[in-house]
Design a protein around this motif. Sequence first.
Motif, PDB file in Angstrom:
ATOM      1  N   ILE A   1      34.592  60.073  51.584  1.00  0.00           N
ATOM      2  CA  ILE A   1      35.731  59.834  50.524  1.00  0.00           C
ATOM      3  C   ILE A   1      35.177  60.150  49.058  1.00  0.00           C
ATOM      4  CG2 ILE A   1      35.343  57.097  49.127  1.00  0.00           C
ATOM      5  CD1 ILE A   1      34.538  55.828  51.794  1.00  0.00           C
ATOM      6  N   LEU A   2      36.499  59.844  48.562  1.00  0.00           N
ATOM      7  CA  LEU A   2      36.696  60.657  47.381  1.00  0.00           C
ATOM      8  C   LEU A   2      37.084  59.534  46.370  1.00  0.00           C
ATOM      9  CD1 LEU A   2      36.078  62.303  44.945  1.00  0.00           C
ATOM     10  CD2 LEU A   2      38.279  63.372  45.092  1.00  0.00           C
ATOM     11  N   ILE A   3      36.293  58.770  45.561  1.00  0.00           N
ATOM     12  CA  ILE A   3      36.792  57.965  44.412  1.00  0.00           C
ATOM     13  C   ILE A   3      37.136  58.429  43.004  1.00  0.00           C
ATOM     14  CG2 ILE A   3      35.306  55.978  42.831  1.00  0.00           C
ATOM     15  CD1 ILE A   3      33.505  55.303  45.391  1.00  0.00           C
ATOM     16  N   LEU A   4      37.948  58.054  42.561  1.00  0.00           N
ATOM     17  CA  LEU A   4      38.895  59.161  41.184  1.00  0.00           C
ATOM     18  C   LEU A   4      38.040  57.889  40.753  1.00  0.00           C
ATOM     19  CD1 LEU A   4      41.930  59.987  42.791  1.00  0.00           C
ATOM     20  CD2 LEU A   4      39.937  61.463  42.297  1.00  0.00           C
ATOM     21  N   GLY A   5      37.181  58.092  39.531  1.00  0.00           N
ATOM     22  CA  GLY A   5      36.425  57.233  38.494  1.00  0.00           C
ATOM     23  C   GLY A   5      35.536  56.665  38.296  1.00  0.00           C
ATOM     24  N   ALA A   6      34.502  57.225  39.544  1.00  0.00           N
ATOM     25  CA  ALA A   6      33.499  57.037  40.224  1.00  0.00           C
ATOM     26  C   ALA A   6      32.078  56.512  38.844  1.00  0.00           C
ATOM     27  CB  ALA A   6      32.716  57.787  41.024  1.00  0.00           C
ATOM     28  N   SER A   7      32.628  56.916  37.546  1.00  0.00           N
ATOM     29  CA  SER A   7      31.801  56.997  36.695  1.00  0.00           C
ATOM     30  C   SER A   7      32.384  55.655  35.369  1.00  0.00           C
ATOM     31  CB  SER A   7      31.907  57.505  35.201  1.00  0.00           C
ATOM     32  OG  SER A   7      33.192  57.845  34.678  1.00  0.00           O
ATOM     33  N   GLY A   8      33.680  54.829  35.667  1.00  0.00           N
ATOM     34  CA  GLY A   8      33.495  53.801  35.263  1.00  0.00           C
ATOM     35  C   GLY A   8      32.770  52.046  36.233  1.00  0.00           C
ATOM     36  N   PHE A   9      32.773  51.085  35.760  1.00  0.00           N
ATOM     37  CA  PHE A   9      32.414  49.835  36.267  1.00  0.00           C
ATOM     38  C   PHE A   9      33.231  49.876  37.675  1.00  0.00           C
ATOM     39  CE2 PHE A   9      33.858  45.211  36.371  1.00  0.00           C
ATOM     40  CZ  PHE A   9      31.997  44.795  36.788  1.00  0.00           C
ATOM     41  N   ILE A  10      33.977  49.461  37.948  1.00  0.00           N
ATOM     42  CA  ILE A  10      34.352  48.973  39.497  1.00  0.00           C
ATOM     43  C   ILE A  10      34.235  50.853  40.369  1.00  0.00           C
ATOM     44  CG2 ILE A  10      36.334  48.646  41.387  1.00  0.00           C
ATOM     45  CD1 ILE A  10      37.783  47.061  38.947  1.00  0.00           C
ATOM     46  N   GLY A  11      34.491  51.618  39.763  1.00  0.00           N
ATOM     47  CA  GLY A  11      33.972  52.988  40.834  1.00  0.00           C
ATOM     48  C   GLY A  11      32.881  53.369  40.940  1.00  0.00           C
ATOM     49  N   ASN A  12      32.215  53.208  39.557  1.00  0.00           N
ATOM     50  CA  ASN A  12      30.385  52.998  39.983  1.00  0.00           C
ATOM     51  C   ASN A  12      29.873  52.277  41.009  1.00  0.00           C
ATOM     52  OD1 ASN A  12      27.538  53.631  39.116  1.00  0.00           O
ATOM     53  ND2 ASN A  12      28.550  55.205  39.180  1.00  0.00           N
ATOM     54  N   ALA A  13      30.188  50.707  40.522  1.00  0.00           N
ATOM     55  CA  ALA A  13      29.642  50.093  41.873  1.00  0.00           C
ATOM     56  C   ALA A  13      30.598  50.666  43.349  1.00  0.00           C
ATOM     57  CB  ALA A  13      30.599  48.107  41.498  1.00  0.00           C
ATOM     58  N   LEU A  14      31.594  50.749  43.705  1.00  0.00           N
ATOM     59  CA  LEU A  14      31.773  51.116  44.961  1.00  0.00           C
ATOM     60  C   LEU A  14      31.249  52.612  45.339  1.00  0.00           C
ATOM     61  CD1 LEU A  14      36.035  50.700  44.626  1.00  0.00           C
ATOM     62  CD2 LEU A  14      34.167  49.859  45.937  1.00  0.00           C
ATOM     63  N   TYR A  15      30.743  53.337  44.284  1.00  0.00           N
ATOM     64  CA  TYR A  15      30.267  54.454  44.642  1.00  0.00           C
ATOM     65  C   TYR A  15      28.674  53.937  45.793  1.00  0.00           C
ATOM     66  CZ  TYR A  15      27.052  58.662  44.686  1.00  0.00           C
ATOM     67  OH  TYR A  15      26.105  59.831  45.332  1.00  0.00           O
ATOM     68  N   LYS A  16      27.563  53.318  45.038  1.00  0.00           N
ATOM     69  CA  LYS A  16      26.370  52.388  45.454  1.00  0.00           C
ATOM     70  C   LYS A  16      26.777  51.342  46.365  1.00  0.00           C
ATOM     71  CE  LYS A  16      24.878  52.041  40.262  1.00  0.00           C
ATOM     72  NZ  LYS A  16      24.857  51.308  39.618  1.00  0.00           N
ATOM     73  N   GLU A  17      27.776  51.109  46.589  1.00  0.00           N
ATOM     74  CA  GLU A  17      27.876  50.441  47.842  1.00  0.00           C
ATOM     75  C   GLU A  17      28.510  51.438  49.266  1.00  0.00           C
ATOM     76  OE1 GLU A  17      28.660  47.816  50.862  1.00  0.00           O
ATOM     77  OE2 GLU A  17      28.044  47.693  49.325  1.00  0.00           O
TER      78      GLU A  17
END
Length: 271
Positions: free
Chosen positions: A4-20
């Motif tokens: 999975i690649l999350i574009l914008g993973a340093s933002g609020f929503i993106g980072n929460a998705l990365y942690k999950e």
Amino acid sequence: MKRILILGASGFIGNALYKELCSYFDTHGTYHTENDFFESNHQFHHFDMETENIEILLENLKPNVIISALRGDFDAQVVTHFSIINHILKYNSKLIFISSANVFDAFTNFPSYEYDKTLSQSIYGRFKIKIENALLRLPNHNYNIVRLPMVFGKASPRIKQIKTIIDLGEPLEVFPNVVINATEILKVTQQFHYIINRNKQGVFHLGSTDLVHQRDFISDICEGLGYENPLFKNVYDSNYDRFLAVLPKDNKLPRNLQITISQVVEASTKL
């Protein structure tokens, strides 16, 4: 294991998705602003959509699922998303595009469902619609459109903003005639996990199952945060109730993944 690649993973929503997702999938993310932590984490990749082409990163990683939580210049976002669409068609992968309730902001008389016609009066809403329309022309298995209302949570930018305004003694702008729904970040990440895990297709509305007047909701948030008599500035942009809410009808999630307004307030304000 899915990549999975999350574009914008340093933002609020993106980072929460990365942690999950990072414990369950081979999860990568992009960041824009220089950051020592992200630079030292080999799962994170620097990407500036205004100066770089996303194709190089996509060719290197070949993700099965791309989640777009990008923010920033609208024109650059459009170019980036059209490059992503070419890539997912070439490799038969998938894009999950995070959209917004604002794609319906021209309709004010009722809440909106997944396959209602979109129409927006705002630049932001029209930009989201442009990308949505491009995705809707693809085969169903190549995309999800996930529309979110306002997203809250203990450390969310919206909660921080409310605290800052009240602590400065400034009035909070509230809209007594606007009917909304909302959601909370930890529930959103669980919902995304489910959509990815079950290979769900189509359009999802991830808002609370019930509606509330925006002023009442903000008042409950303030009370939950311990502010007894915050200063409100009532803004009336209509004589009648105006709806800005996204409700599920066709693609409902299991009951344990649904959320109510009272749960949003509780999860966003508890210590």
